[in-house]
Design an enzyme around this catalytic site. Structure first.
Site, PDB file in Angstrom:
ATOM      1  N   GLY A  20      -1.292  16.090  -0.951  1.00 25.83           N
ATOM      2  CA  GLY A  20      -2.793  15.638  -0.469  1.00 25.83           C
ATOM      3  C   GLY A  20      -3.970  15.914  -1.506  1.00 25.83           C
ATOM      4  O   GLY A  20      -4.950  16.232  -1.107  1.00 25.83           O
ATOM      5  N   LEU A  98       3.251   7.817   4.605  1.00 24.31           N
ATOM      6  CA  LEU A  98       4.527   7.281   4.411  1.00 24.31           C
ATOM      7  C   LEU A  98       5.053   6.415   5.505  1.00 24.31           C
ATOM      8  O   LEU A  98       5.692   5.675   5.610  1.00 24.31           O
ATOM      9  CB  LEU A  98       5.712   8.201   3.997  1.00 24.31           C
ATOM     10  CG  LEU A  98       5.314   8.872   2.615  1.00 24.31           C
ATOM     11  CD1 LEU A  98       6.556   9.853   2.326  1.00 24.31           C
ATOM     12  CD2 LEU A  98       4.763   7.609   1.559  1.00 24.31           C
ATOM     13  N   ILE A 101       1.507   2.150  10.333  1.00 31.56           N
ATOM     14  CA  ILE A 101       0.786   2.447  11.148  1.00 31.56           C
ATOM     15  C   ILE A 101       1.056   1.349  12.355  1.00 31.56           C
ATOM     16  O   ILE A 101       0.902   0.336  12.002  1.00 31.56           O
ATOM     17  CB  ILE A 101      -0.971   2.373  10.971  1.00 31.56           C
ATOM     18  CG1 ILE A 101      -0.996   3.445   9.554  1.00 31.56           C
ATOM     19  CG2 ILE A 101      -1.601   2.353  12.040  1.00 31.56           C
ATOM     20  CD1 ILE A 101      -1.036   4.862  10.248  1.00 31.56           C
ATOM     21  N   ASN A 115      -6.002   2.409   2.821  1.00 29.78           N
ATOM     22  CA  ASN A 115      -4.863   3.077   2.432  1.00 29.78           C
ATOM     23  C   ASN A 115      -4.860   2.807   0.663  1.00 29.78           C
ATOM     24  O   ASN A 115      -5.557   2.198  -0.031  1.00 29.78           O
ATOM     25  CB  ASN A 115      -3.619   2.161   2.546  1.00 29.78           C
ATOM     26  CG  ASN A 115      -2.528   2.803   2.027  1.00 29.78           C
ATOM     27  OD1 ASN A 115      -2.057   3.966   2.217  1.00 29.78           O
ATOM     28  ND2 ASN A 115      -1.366   2.047   1.517  1.00 29.78           N
ATOM     29  N   HIS A 117      -2.643   2.856  -2.967  1.00 26.00           N
ATOM     30  CA  HIS A 117      -1.239   2.484  -3.215  1.00 26.00           C
ATOM     31  C   HIS A 117      -1.359   2.759  -4.952  1.00 26.00           C
ATOM     32  O   HIS A 117      -2.234   1.946  -5.446  1.00 26.00           O
ATOM     33  CB  HIS A 117      -0.884   1.034  -2.770  1.00 26.00           C
ATOM     34  CG  HIS A 117       0.392   0.774  -3.187  1.00 26.00           C
ATOM     35  ND1 HIS A 117       1.780   1.349  -2.526  1.00 26.00           N
ATOM     36  CD2 HIS A 117       1.165   0.020  -4.268  1.00 26.00           C
ATOM     37  CE1 HIS A 117       2.481   0.839  -3.236  1.00 26.00           C
ATOM     38  NE2 HIS A 117       2.381  -0.051  -4.256  1.00 26.00           N
ATOM     39  N   GLU A 187      -6.427   6.953  -8.574  1.00 25.31           N
ATOM     40  CA  GLU A 187      -6.698   6.872  -7.300  1.00 25.31           C
ATOM     41  C   GLU A 187      -7.608   8.015  -6.951  1.00 25.31           C
ATOM     42  O   GLU A 187      -8.472   7.508  -5.921  1.00 25.31           O
ATOM     43  CB  GLU A 187      -5.339   7.477  -6.611  1.00 25.31           C
ATOM     44  CG  GLU A 187      -4.194   6.386  -6.646  1.00 25.31           C
ATOM     45  CD  GLU A 187      -2.829   7.175  -6.361  1.00 25.31           C
ATOM     46  OE1 GLU A 187      -3.253   7.691  -5.138  1.00 25.31           O
ATOM     47  OE2 GLU A 187      -1.867   7.081  -6.736  1.00 25.31           O
TER      48      GLU A 187
HETATM   49  C1  GRF Z   1       0.709   9.442  -4.673  1.00 24.05           C
HETATM   50  O1  GRF Z   1       2.147   8.959  -5.278  1.00 24.05           O
HETATM   51  C2  GRF Z   1      -0.030   8.414  -4.367  1.00 24.05           C
HETATM   52  O2  GRF Z   1      -0.001   7.510  -5.336  1.00 24.05           O
HETATM   53  C3  GRF Z   1       0.201   7.784  -2.828  1.00 24.05           C
HETATM   54  O3  GRF Z   1       0.946   9.017  -2.189  1.00 24.05           O
HETATM   55  C4  GRF Z   1       1.502   9.824  -3.119  1.00 24.05           C
HETATM   56  C5  GRF Z   1       1.025  11.417  -2.898  1.00 24.05           C
HETATM   57  O4  GRF Z   1      -0.470  11.319  -2.750  1.00 24.05           O
HETATM   58  N1  GRF Z   1      -0.702   7.335  -2.330  1.00 24.05           N
HETATM   59  P1  GRF Z   1      -1.071  12.542  -2.201  1.00 24.05           P
HETATM   60  O5  GRF Z   1      -1.265  13.683  -3.681  1.00 24.05           O
HETATM   61  O6  GRF Z   1      -0.365  13.254  -1.143  1.00 24.05           O
HETATM   62  O7  GRF Z   1      -2.506  12.300  -2.115  1.00 24.05           O
END
Ligand code: GRF
Length: 215
Positions: A20, A98, A101, A115, A117, A187
């Protein structure tokens, strides 16, 4: 050209499957008045993850909807749509989520699901490309840059219109973990920014091209 409009403040559902950290970046942006949104609900596909702790720490409702608990995709979709309606959700942010949808949800929330990525799509994306697998593939290919992509979600994995991208350099000594950490930092910058642009009504769609209007 289709303007992407959402109510203000937009009621956000964050979908997560892991630690998260992207949820955390979104929460930080809301607290810092960089994102005009309300955390309506956090939806997860599993229990015992950091995203749930982050939500509970702020009194944000959590709904765990495990696809395997439903007879088929239609029932899973109905369960998601019921939760989204119950919390009057305007926008869905997939943050380390993961699962795919289901199409009924993509249609019901057309152009309102984003989303993040951890690569520069369309490179190193698609089914099965998530987490460390992405960074391992980037290193194996010998790419000299990687980065993060925020995109609108359509019926395929990682193929919707690109909203924002940000590059990072790849170093010879990188491991998947060191590259992942560098990408995760960007991100956390571009996801809240993309959501803020949507919240401010500054995004429009021209075919599959996202246009960002000035202030
Ligand atoms: C990370 O690898 C991110 O790149 C992808 O999901 C994974 C976990 O993200 N979007 P988070 O720390 O749970 O937000």
């Amino acid at each position: 050209m289709t303007a992407l409009t959402v109510p203000r403040p937009m009621r956000l559902a964050v979908f997560a499957s892991g630690g998260g950290s992207n949820l955390g970046a979104i929460q930080d942006a809301i607290d810092a008045d960089r994102l005009d949104a309300v955390e309506a609900v956090v939806v997860t596909d599993r229990r015992g993850i950091g995203a749930i702790e982050r939500a509970e720490a702020r009194g944000v409702p959590v709904e765990t909807i495990a696809p395997a608990s439903y007879a088929d995709e239609g029932a899973f979709a109905a369960a998601l749509l019921d939760v989204l309606a119950r919390y009057e959700v305007d926008v869905i942010a997939l943050a380390g989520y993961l699962k795919k949808i289901p199409s009924p949800v993509v249609q019901a929330y057309a152009h309102r699901i984003l989303n993040v990525h951890p690569s520069l799509l369309p490179a190193f994306g698609g089914a099965g490309m998530y987490g460390e697998r992405v960074h391992r593939a980037v290193l194996a290919y010998g790419a000299q840059f990687s980065g993060a992509t925020v995109h609108l979600v359509d019926d395929e994995f990682d193929s919707g219109p690109v909203v924002l991208q940000q590059t990072v350099p790849v170093y010879e000594e990188d491991s998947p973990a060191s590259l992942a950490a560098r990408v995760l930092e960007v991100e956390h910058e571009i996801y809240p920014l993309a959501l803020s642009l949507l919240a401010e009504g500054r995004l429009s769609l021209d075919g599959r091209l996202v246009r960002i209007s000035s202030q």
